[in-house]
Design a protein around this motif. Structure first.
Motif, PDB file in Angstrom:
ATOM      1  N   ARG A  32       0.931  -1.185   0.092  1.00 64.80           N
ATOM      2  CA  ARG A  32      -0.047   0.088  -0.085  1.00 64.80           C
ATOM      3  C   ARG A  32       0.727   1.127   0.069  1.00 64.80           C
ATOM      4  NH1 ARG A  32      -5.288  -1.002   3.453  1.00 64.80           N
ATOM      5  NH2 ARG A  32      -5.292   1.289   3.440  1.00 64.80           N
ATOM      6  N   GLU A  61     -17.497  17.586  -7.237  1.00 65.57           N
ATOM      7  CA  GLU A  61     -17.370  16.519  -7.071  1.00 65.57           C
ATOM      8  C   GLU A  61     -15.972  16.226  -7.161  1.00 65.57           C
ATOM      9  OE1 GLU A  61     -19.956  12.576  -7.299  1.00 65.57           O
ATOM     10  OE2 GLU A  61     -19.433  13.460  -9.391  1.00 65.57           O
ATOM     11  N   LEU A  63     -13.452  12.790  -7.491  1.00 61.83           N
ATOM     12  CA  LEU A  63     -13.430  11.403  -7.633  1.00 61.83           C
ATOM     13  C   LEU A  63     -11.933  10.632  -7.823  1.00 61.83           C
ATOM     14  CD1 LEU A  63     -16.172  11.864 -10.233  1.00 61.83           C
ATOM     15  CD2 LEU A  63     -16.731  10.740  -8.211  1.00 61.83           C
ATOM     16  N   GLY A  65      -9.484   7.230  -8.119  1.00 59.59           N
ATOM     17  CA  GLY A  65      -9.461   5.857  -8.147  1.00 59.59           C
ATOM     18  C   GLY A  65      -8.595   5.469  -9.361  1.00 59.59           C
ATOM     19  N   HIS A  66      -8.725   4.154  -9.416  1.00 57.18           N
ATOM     20  CA  HIS A  66      -7.742   3.332 -10.526  1.00 57.18           C
ATOM     21  C   HIS A  66      -8.304   3.317 -11.780  1.00 57.18           C
ATOM     22  CE1 HIS A  66      -9.946  -0.100  -8.815  1.00 57.18           C
ATOM     23  NE2 HIS A  66      -9.842  -0.616 -10.178  1.00 57.18           N
ATOM     24  N   ARG A  70     -17.243   4.598 -12.281  1.00 61.06           N
ATOM     25  CA  ARG A  70     -18.128   5.233 -11.139  1.00 61.06           C
ATOM     26  C   ARG A  70     -17.911   4.290 -10.007  1.00 61.06           C
ATOM     27  NH1 ARG A  70     -19.618  10.154  -9.829  1.00 61.06           N
ATOM     28  NH2 ARG A  70     -20.283  11.305 -11.730  1.00 61.06           N
ATOM     29  N   GLU A  71     -18.079   3.165  -9.981  1.00 62.83           N
ATOM     30  CA  GLU A  71     -18.036   1.975  -9.082  1.00 62.83           C
ATOM     31  C   GLU A  71     -16.535   1.772  -8.546  1.00 62.83           C
ATOM     32  OE1 GLU A  71     -18.221  -0.329 -12.646  1.00 62.83           O
ATOM     33  OE2 GLU A  71     -19.326   1.330 -12.117  1.00 62.83           O
ATOM     34  N   ASP A  72     -15.488   2.356  -9.085  1.00 61.36           N
ATOM     35  CA  ASP A  72     -13.977   2.278  -8.746  1.00 61.36           C
ATOM     36  C   ASP A  72     -13.569   3.595  -8.266  1.00 61.36           C
ATOM     37  OD1 ASP A  72     -14.066  -0.375  -9.954  1.00 61.36           O
ATOM     38  OD2 ASP A  72     -13.073   0.391 -11.782  1.00 61.36           O
ATOM     39  N   LEU A  73     -14.370   4.496  -8.008  1.00 59.71           N
ATOM     40  CA  LEU A  73     -13.877   5.797  -7.476  1.00 59.71           C
ATOM     41  C   LEU A  73     -14.268   6.138  -6.187  1.00 59.71           C
ATOM     42  CD1 LEU A  73     -14.719   7.687 -11.016  1.00 59.71           C
ATOM     43  CD2 LEU A  73     -12.457   6.889 -10.009  1.00 59.71           C
ATOM     44  N   LYS A  74     -13.490   6.769  -5.350  1.00 61.59           N
ATOM     45  CA  LYS A  74     -13.856   7.379  -4.011  1.00 61.59           C
ATOM     46  C   LYS A  74     -14.255   8.858  -4.226  1.00 61.59           C
ATOM     47  CE  LYS A  74     -12.413   3.812  -1.847  1.00 61.59           C
ATOM     48  NZ  LYS A  74     -13.192   2.688  -1.275  1.00 61.59           N
ATOM     49  N   ARG A  75     -15.263   9.166  -3.750  1.00 62.75           N
ATOM     50  CA  ARG A  75     -16.038  10.727  -3.813  1.00 62.75           C
ATOM     51  C   ARG A  75     -16.110  11.490  -2.565  1.00 62.75           C
ATOM     52  NH1 ARG A  75     -21.167  12.681  -2.947  1.00 62.75           N
ATOM     53  NH2 ARG A  75     -21.773  13.908  -4.676  1.00 62.75           N
ATOM     54  N   THR A  76     -15.803  12.566  -2.806  1.00 55.63           N
ATOM     55  CA  THR A  76     -16.045  13.786  -1.741  1.00 55.63           C
ATOM     56  C   THR A  76     -16.559  15.088  -2.480  1.00 55.63           C
ATOM     57  OG1 THR A  76     -15.165  14.680   0.094  1.00 55.63           O
ATOM     58  CG2 THR A  76     -13.718  14.752  -1.877  1.00 55.63           C
TER      59      THR A  76
END
Length: 81
Positions: A32, A61, A63, A65-66, A70-76
């Motif tokens: 990691r 927004e 986003l 991720g790798h 959308r399902e692979d992305l972290k969001r704030t």
């Protein structure tokens, strides 16, 4: 890692999200690491009907991720004033 920005409420038609930065990270299995991005406010520009780029106040927004799925992305969400 990929960083996308999307304007949640915009006065112009804009893409769902736009790639603003990426970093290639190579890791061994189970390894990691932390990845950081510097994101200037100018990265939150949109384009008006005359092709002028500007920053519109509001919520954006972020986003990360790798992949772009959308399902692979972290969001704030951030607010630009």
């Amino acid at each position: 890692m990929q960083l996308y920005v999307g304007d949640l409420v915009t006065s112009y038609s804009w893409t769902d999200r736009e790639l603003k930065a990426f970093r290639r990270v190579t890791l061994a299995p189970g390894e990691r690491t932390a990845v950081a991005f510097d994101l200037p406010v100018a990265a939150c520009t949109i384009v008006d009907a005359n092709a002028n780029r500007f920053v519109e106040a509001g919520e954006f927004e972020l986003l990360v991720g790798h992949s772009s799925r959308r399902e692979d992305l972290k969001r704030t969400v951030i607010t630009v004033k």
